[in-house]
Design an enzyme around this catalytic site. Structure first.
Site, short mmCIF file in Angstrom:
data_model
loop_
_atom_site.label_atom_id
_atom_site.label_comp_id
_atom_site.label_asym_id
_atom_site.label_seq_id
_atom_site.Cartn_x
_atom_site.Cartn_y
_atom_site.Cartn_z
N ASP A 60 39.52 40.69 38.33
CA ASP A 60 39.60 41.29 37.02
C ASP A 60 40.93 42.03 36.88
O ASP A 60 41.07 43.16 37.33
CB ASP A 60 38.42 42.26 36.84
CG ASP A 60 38.37 42.87 35.45
OD1 ASP A 60 39.24 42.53 34.62
OD2 ASP A 60 37.48 43.70 35.20
N ASP A 81 43.66 40.26 30.69
CA ASP A 81 42.38 40.65 31.26
C ASP A 81 41.55 39.41 31.59
O ASP A 81 40.99 38.76 30.71
CB ASP A 81 41.63 41.53 30.26
CG ASP A 81 40.35 42.12 30.83
OD1 ASP A 81 40.06 41.88 32.02
OD2 ASP A 81 39.65 42.83 30.09
#
Length: 293
Positions: free
Chosen positions: A289, A89
């Site tokens: 992201d 992430d």
């Protein structure tokens, strides 16, 4: 024959994306690099380390955007190391795992949880505690208290826990085994109330911009350069720390904003086009992201 050609077009049109970032460094700029859409993947030699390889870490990536909705790597923690599957992430700074402290709301079996010892906990006075909780400093009555953290996710609820230190055995591509002590979160109170069910991973490998991210910690210890990247394919890929796997060609580069006040990796304002035509959406900051499909 027509069906076969259509399948081949779909296969060839899969875009493999490589995200390469340099955090808090003046020597290189963070960037997004992608092979041209509609082109077949480059030969495997493009991901081999360059000549004169120094210190880089190469990790296989599994998962996919659909139907899983995440990509993950498996990393060992502790001595002897216990494997944990972590959701990569770039939108999160902190790495954390589900932790037997004991745990409320954990989704893994107890034998799959991280089990900390009393020597693993980080004190409030430790600089890494401030980095984890920046820009809101921890509210500690005593500097020797355990450092706490809390992360709220828009789509997966929240997690509360303590910051701990433990060994991350990493095999470098030059053959050396490095065993840095890295700070990460011991998540023991999970609230899975998001828009989507939680992933079946031990949880998150934080690759964000702050000093608390794994890439920043490895760089500060001199294990790797402060560069990381990942290649995401249909159901596999790779993640690397260090500069030895940055491709020399076949890439498209774009600079990231260097402002320390901006939390995420961003290329700045952009305009959204549909089939080459304006949609009226422009001037919005685009962030990268991998934790969000």
């Amino acid at each position: 024959m027509a069906d076969q050609k259509m399948k081949e077009r779909r296969r060839v049109s899969l875009m493999i994306m490589v995200l390469i970032f340099q955090v808090l460094s003046a020597s290189l700029h963070g960037c997004l690099a992608a092979t041209g859409q509609g082109q077949p993947p480059r030969k495997p030699t493009s991901i081999h380390p360059r000549a004169g390889v120094r210190s880089s870490v190469f990790l296989p990536v599994s998962g996919n955007v659909y139907p899983l909705g995440y990509y993950s790597v498996t990393i060992g923690i502790g001595n002897p190391p216990k494997p944990f599957q972590l959701d990569i992430d770039t939108g999160s700074d902190l790495t954390w795992v589900q932790c037997d402290a004991p745990c409320t709301g954990c989704t893994l079996r107890r034998d799959q949880l991280y089990n900390p010892s009393k020597n693993n906990f980080v004190d409030c006075k430790d600089p890494i505690c401030l980095a984890v909780n920046s820009p809101n400093p921890p509210q500690c009555k005593n500097p020797n208290e355990k450092c706490c953290f809390q992360v709220q996710y828009a789509d997966h609820g929240s997690v509360l826990g303590f910051i701990v230190l433990d060994t991350f055995p990493l095999r470098l591509v030059n053959g050396t085994l490095s065993k840095p002590n890295l700070a990460f979160g011991c998540g023991h109170r999970l609230q899975n109330r998001g828009l989507h069910p939680p992933t079946p991973t031990a949880r998150v490998l934080g690759l964000g911009k702050s000093k608390a991210s794994i890439s920043s910690q490895l760089s500060s210890m001199g294990v790797t350069k402060n560069v990381f990247g990942h290649c995401l394919g249909d159901n596999r890929g790779f993640l690397f720390f260090g500069a030895d796997f940055v491709p020399k060609s076949g890439m498209t580069w774009t600079r990231m904003l260097q402002s320390s006040s901006y939390k995420h990796y961003s290329s700045g304002p952009a305009e959204l086009l549909f089939s080459g035509k304006p949609t009226g959406i422009k001037g919005v900051n685009v962030i990268f992201d991998t934790g969000s499909t």
